[in-house]
Scaffold this active site. Structure first.
Site, PDB file in Angstrom:
ATOM      1  N   ARG A  52       0.843  -1.198   0.000  1.00 58.44           N
ATOM      2  CA  ARG A  52       0.000   0.000   0.000  1.00 58.44           C
ATOM      3  C   ARG A  52       0.875   1.245   0.000  1.00 58.44           C
ATOM      4  O   ARG A  52       1.685   1.454   0.911  1.00 58.44           O
ATOM      5  CB  ARG A  52      -0.897   0.001   1.239  1.00 58.44           C
ATOM      6  CG  ARG A  52      -1.920   1.124   1.289  1.00 58.44           C
ATOM      7  CD  ARG A  52      -2.669   1.071   2.609  1.00 58.44           C
ATOM      8  NE  ARG A  52      -3.685   2.096   2.726  1.00 58.44           N
ATOM      9  CZ  ARG A  52      -4.062   2.665   3.871  1.00 58.44           C
ATOM     10  NH1 ARG A  52      -3.495   2.279   5.011  1.00 58.44           N
ATOM     11  NH2 ARG A  52      -4.995   3.581   3.901  1.00 58.44           N
ATOM     12  N   PHE A  57       1.299  10.501   1.868  1.00 66.29           N
ATOM     13  CA  PHE A  57       0.701   9.967   3.088  1.00 66.29           C
ATOM     14  C   PHE A  57       1.588   8.880   3.695  1.00 66.29           C
ATOM     15  O   PHE A  57       2.357   9.150   4.616  1.00 66.29           O
ATOM     16  CB  PHE A  57      -0.702   9.454   2.787  1.00 66.29           C
ATOM     17  CG  PHE A  57      -1.440   8.927   3.993  1.00 66.29           C
ATOM     18  CD1 PHE A  57      -1.365   9.573   5.219  1.00 66.29           C
ATOM     19  CD2 PHE A  57      -2.217   7.780   3.895  1.00 66.29           C
ATOM     20  CE1 PHE A  57      -2.050   9.089   6.339  1.00 66.29           C
ATOM     21  CE2 PHE A  57      -2.909   7.282   4.993  1.00 66.29           C
ATOM     22  CZ  PHE A  57      -2.821   7.939   6.219  1.00 66.29           C
ATOM     23  N   GLN A  60       3.258   1.404   3.171  1.00 69.01           N
ATOM     24  CA  GLN A  60       2.946   0.341   4.135  1.00 69.01           C
ATOM     25  C   GLN A  60       3.451  -1.012   3.649  1.00 69.01           C
ATOM     26  O   GLN A  60       3.371  -1.339   2.458  1.00 69.01           O
ATOM     27  CB  GLN A  60       1.428   0.270   4.368  1.00 69.01           C
ATOM     28  CG  GLN A  60       1.011  -0.701   5.473  1.00 69.01           C
ATOM     29  CD  GLN A  60      -0.464  -0.585   5.823  1.00 69.01           C
ATOM     30  OE1 GLN A  60      -1.072   0.471   5.608  1.00 69.01           O
ATOM     31  NE2 GLN A  60      -1.047  -1.651   6.353  1.00 69.01           N
ATOM     32  N   ASN A  99      -2.376  -1.098  12.132  1.00 71.04           N
ATOM     33  CA  ASN A  99      -3.296  -1.919  12.922  1.00 71.04           C
ATOM     34  C   ASN A  99      -4.712  -1.820  12.361  1.00 71.04           C
ATOM     35  O   ASN A  99      -4.984  -1.012  11.459  1.00 71.04           O
ATOM     36  CB  ASN A  99      -3.265  -1.519  14.397  1.00 71.04           C
ATOM     37  CG  ASN A  99      -3.634  -0.059  14.617  1.00 71.04           C
ATOM     38  OD1 ASN A  99      -4.601   0.454  14.054  1.00 71.04           O
ATOM     39  ND2 ASN A  99      -2.853   0.630  15.447  1.00 71.04           N
ATOM     40  N   PHE A 110       4.131   1.084   8.768  1.00 69.21           N
ATOM     41  CA  PHE A 110       4.085   2.063   7.681  1.00 69.21           C
ATOM     42  C   PHE A 110       5.080   3.184   7.954  1.00 69.21           C
ATOM     43  O   PHE A 110       5.456   3.444   9.115  1.00 69.21           O
ATOM     44  CB  PHE A 110       2.671   2.635   7.486  1.00 69.21           C
ATOM     45  CG  PHE A 110       2.135   3.418   8.648  1.00 69.21           C
ATOM     46  CD1 PHE A 110       2.428   4.775   8.790  1.00 69.21           C
ATOM     47  CD2 PHE A 110       1.317   2.821   9.597  1.00 69.21           C
ATOM     48  CE1 PHE A 110       1.926   5.515   9.851  1.00 69.21           C
ATOM     49  CE2 PHE A 110       0.812   3.549  10.666  1.00 69.21           C
ATOM     50  CZ  PHE A 110       1.118   4.903  10.797  1.00 69.21           C
ATOM     51  N   LEU A 119      -3.071  10.688  12.831  1.00 69.81           N
ATOM     52  CA  LEU A 119      -2.739   9.330  13.277  1.00 69.81           C
ATOM     53  C   LEU A 119      -2.169   9.301  14.693  1.00 69.81           C
ATOM     54  O   LEU A 119      -1.996   8.219  15.268  1.00 69.81           O
ATOM     55  CB  LEU A 119      -1.724   8.694  12.310  1.00 69.81           C
ATOM     56  CG  LEU A 119      -2.161   8.551  10.845  1.00 69.81           C
ATOM     57  CD1 LEU A 119      -1.038   7.921  10.024  1.00 69.81           C
ATOM     58  CD2 LEU A 119      -3.425   7.724  10.732  1.00 69.81           C
ATOM     59  N   HIS A 123      -1.652   5.056  16.444  1.00 71.44           N
ATOM     60  CA  HIS A 123      -0.630   4.116  15.960  1.00 71.44           C
ATOM     61  C   HIS A 123       0.660   4.326  16.749  1.00 71.44           C
ATOM     62  O   HIS A 123       1.058   5.467  17.008  1.00 71.44           O
ATOM     63  CB  HIS A 123      -0.372   4.304  14.466  1.00 71.44           C
ATOM     64  CG  HIS A 123      -1.558   4.016  13.604  1.00 71.44           C
ATOM     65  ND1 HIS A 123      -1.801   2.771  13.070  1.00 71.44           N
ATOM     66  CD2 HIS A 123      -2.587   4.816  13.212  1.00 71.44           C
ATOM     67  CE1 HIS A 123      -2.918   2.807  12.359  1.00 71.44           C
ATOM     68  NE2 HIS A 123      -3.421   4.038  12.432  1.00 71.44           N
TER      69      HIS A 123
END
Length: 483
Positions: A52, A57, A60, A99, A110, A119, A123
């Protein structure tokens, strides 16, 4: 496989696009760091893909299934979050656990490509990118499909634990001292052998320069290991146009410094050559500013004056001026300063940083390639068989001088390296005066005293500047992290 005995300071993630080194925050998230380090040690992430990627951004990965729904931690399926209030997703290069909700951490992680403050608190942050941010930016700009999966898979090739013992303060000073003393010793041996072979045995300086480079290239190849060289053929950062240009540039400068240094030694006394080189700290300050963007404070700049003046005084009574010798020595000085600063830039480079041994080998190879045509087209007098043992000893001393210089440079700043080099030159003048039986004058004593005083002033200026820098950093960081 045995468990981790000592906590690694970081992990180098080798991808098909290049290396990214992660610094781990053991004090803030020890359980999360242990999970990532242990999985890396077990090669759990090898051959997994970054499934990903969202530009601006995150990037991942860490899922062995490649679906975004797999992966286990070392503690079982999942483990609890370690959220530290002082750590924020404040910019690019932050690494956190991926997660599916609170306390569902597994193996996936990530890397941020920019500020992602939404975030925070959701995380667990456990590190940051300390080397390879350029590679991460390239990863974040690859083409993806509608599901944010890269159209061309990007894999993790390997994960390597980093035990950065040489970078902590005590061990760093220890190794800097070891490399510095070794550098001084081999520099003295090389200088004395060069002067003896050029002046007493009439060895052609061009041949001596070529022989030194050929021998140090050969020994360097053995030192870094042929298997390591073959592995480098598969490294996307090795032998790229950018890497080849950099090695050719430094190799060309090494070629010039060797030739110019030998020409100056042939034309004038060794002490005069060192006197001309007394201005090296000044040129290094300028080169560091132009190449690295490093600015030295006023106190540090003033502390360089007694060091440079002292070296000049050390050889005041040993001057033997002629234009060829002066021109060669001055040009050698300028090129050597630029070479050292640019070498430091390459060893600190975020995209294709090389080790001291690699830099020594690749630049020696480049310099050798430049020297061989000169050897073929010019009529150089070949030495006799009686000079072979001296040539071999001289070449080995030159090799060790080069390797220890690069190792020291990797631990300290270019200006500090230049100051150490100036002190070394003052010491070499004294030793050469004693070896060749010359009389020690009052100027020699005055010069030595100035150099020693200058070194103390430089160290005090460095300490004060470092304290001011840390105070400024803490003030800025406290406002940034807690915002």
């Amino acid at each position: 496989m045995p468990q981790l005995v000592d906590n690694p300071t970081g992990v180098t993630v080798r991808t098909t696009m290049g290396d990214i080194t992660i610094e781990l925050y053991w004090k803030h998230a020890p359980k999360t760091c242990k999970n990532f380090a242990e999985l890396s040690r077990k090669k759990y992430y090898n051959n997994t893909i970054f499934h990903r990627i969202i530009p601006g951004f995150i990037v991942q990965g860490g899922d062995p299934t490649g679906t975004g729904r797999g992966g286990k931690s070392i503690y079982g399926e999942t483990f609890a979050d370690e959220i530290h209030p002082g750590l924020k997703h404040a910019g690019a290069g932050i690494i956190s656990m991926a997660n599916s909700g609170p306390d569902t951490n597994g193996s996936q992680f990530f890397l941020t490509l920019g500020p992602t403050s939404h975030l925070d608190g959701k995380h667990a942050i456990f590190g940051r990118v300390c080397k390879g941010i350029g590679i991460l930016n390239r990863l974040g700009s690859v083409q993806t499909d509608q599901d944010d999966r890269p159209t061309d898979p990007i894999k993790i090739v390997d994960t390597i634990l980093v035990y950065d013992r040489m970078k902590n303060k005590e061990n760093g000073m220890y190794w800097a001292l070891i490399f510095g003393l070794s550098w001084y010793f081999f520099s003295f041996c090389t200088l004395m052998l060069n002067k003896y072979m050029l002046s007493e045995r009439n060895v052609d300086p061009r041949f001596l320069g070529v022989f030194q480079m050929v021998l140090t290239t050969t020994v360097g190849l053995v030192q870094i290991g042929i298997p390591s060289l073959l592995i480098g053929l598969h490294d996307p950062n090795r032998f790229s146009p950018r890497f080849v240009r950099s090695m050719a540039l430094v190799g060309g400068m090494r070629f010039l410094t060797v030739v110019l240094g030998l020409v100056s030694l042939k034309a004038v006394a060794a002490s005069f050559v060192e006197t001309v080189k007394s201005s090296a700290p000044l040129f290094t300050v300028l080169a560091s500013w132009m190449v690295l963007g490093e600015r030295t404070g006023l106190l540090i700049n003033f502390s360089l004056l007694p060091i440079m003046s002292g070296l000049a005084l050390c050889a005041f009574t040993e001057l033997s001026f002629n234009m060829v010798g002066f021109g060669a020595a001055f040009s050698n000085n300028v090129v050597d300063c630029v070479q050292n600063v640019y070498s430091k830039k390459l060893m600190s480079d975020e995209i294709s940083g090389v080790s001291a041994n690699e830099l020594q080998f690749y630049t020696s190879l480049s310099a050798t390639c430049l020297q061989i045509p000169l050897w073929l087209v010019s009529r150089m007098a070949l030495p006799g068989t009686a000079e072979v043992p001296l040539l071999l000893l001289n070449g080995l001393c030159f090799h060790m001088q080069s390797v220890t210089a690069y190792c020291l440079m990797n631990l300290i700043s270019p200006v500090t390296h230049s100051v150490a080099n100036t002190v070394k030159r003052g010491l070499l003048i004294w030793l050469s005066v004693m070896v060749f039986g010359n009389k020690v004058s009052v100027y020699n004593w005055m010069g030595a005293g100035l150099v020693i005083a200058g070194v103390f002033l430089y160290n005090e200026a460095k300490k004060r500047t470092e304290l001011e820098r840390r105070a400024s950093f803490r003030h800025t960081a406290s406002k940034t992290i807690m915002m």
